[in-house]
Design an enzyme around this catalytic site. Structure first.
Site, short mmCIF file in Angstrom:
data_model
loop_
_atom_site.label_atom_id
_atom_site.label_comp_id
_atom_site.label_asym_id
_atom_site.label_seq_id
_atom_site.Cartn_x
_atom_site.Cartn_y
_atom_site.Cartn_z
N SER A 139 0.84 -1.19 0.00
CA SER A 139 0.00 0.00 0.00
C SER A 139 0.88 1.25 0.00
CB SER A 139 -0.90 0.02 1.23
OG SER A 139 -1.57 1.28 1.37
N TYR A 152 -0.80 0.71 10.96
CA TYR A 152 -1.10 0.03 9.71
C TYR A 152 -0.01 0.29 8.68
CZ TYR A 152 -3.57 -0.96 5.30
OH TYR A 152 -3.92 -1.43 4.06
#
Length: 251
Positions: A139, A152
């Site tokens: 990501s 995260y």
């Protein structure tokens, strides 16, 4: 972007995280005429998962219960899949950043699902599979961790580094790793959140990674793909933003 498909003549697909928006989209693009093993935690929704894949042309669908954090179960699951040539590692959580800042249990939960379990499963797949492709999902959040979601983001940073090393390990083999680096994905995991610049949808991610898998097969090597492609330029700019400004950046 049109709905991409890449026809494959043989081999079973293992979809890990079968309720994932992105994983499901990738599987529907690849499953025509093939057997699929769909691994998920909530078996109560298996009917919907089976129907979607059968409607997309899958020859058969076997649903298995799967808990990503049960690391000891990973190898047995992979070895139970006959003629495995495509693995889609699509499980993951966003977690609660605010809670993780005060509760170490939440921080560890995010890290366990989004990094530790990913490393375990990718290691097993790379060891057990002889040919085909493995799809892994990094990501933009891992490119430079933001204050707003650093727990995260840190897992994605670690996963991305692991995938680059794993791709080098697989170089010259018949097994290729497709590493996706999407921007903010508008889907069930981010429902209610304000989309960021260069946001994408699950179907856009799926189109891009399936296309990348085709390139990997043609070139005989693993590939890493930014989604959308201009995100690579933004990523370079992100590295240059001074830290006093960066710490105030939103998710």
């Amino acid at each position: 972007m049109g709905r991409a498909r890449r026809e494959m003549s043989d081999g079973t697909i293992l979809l890990l995280g079968a309720t994932s928006d992105i994983g499901g989209e990738v599987a529907t693009r690849l499953c025509a005429g093939r057997d699929v093993v769909a691994a998920l935690r909530n078996v109560a929704v298996q009917g919907a998962v089976e129907k979607r894949l059968i409607d997309a042309g899958a020859r058969s669908v076997r649903v298995v219960e799967f808990e990503a954090t049960d690391l000891a179960s990973h190898r047995a699951l992979v070895e139970s899949v006959e003629y495995l040539t495509t693995a889609i590692v699509a499980f993951g959580i966003l977690g609660d950043q605010a809670r993780a800042e005060q509760n170490e249990g939440e921080a560890v939960r995010i890290a366990e699902v989004d990094y530790l379990a990913q490393v375990s499963m990718l290691t097993v797949l790379a060891d057990a599979m002889e040919r085909g492709e493995i799809f892994a999902f990094s990501s933009i959040a891992g490119w430079r961790a933001r204050r707003a979601n650093y727990v995260y983001g840190s897992t994605k940073a670690g996963l991305d580094a692991f995938c680059q090393g794993l791709a080098d390990r697989l170089h010259g083999s018949a097994l290729h790793l497709i590493t996706a680096r999407p921007g903010f994905v508008i889907g069930s995991m981010t429902a209610g959140m304000k989309p960021a610049v260069m946001s994408v949808t699950p179907d856009q991610v799926a189109d891009s990674v399936v296309e990348a898998a085709g390139r990997a097969t043609a070139r005989g090597r693993s590939v890493t793909v930014w989604i959308p492609r201009p995100l690579a330029v933004l990523a370079m700019v992100m590295r240059l933003v001074p830290r006093p400004i960066w710490r105030h950046m939103p998710r």
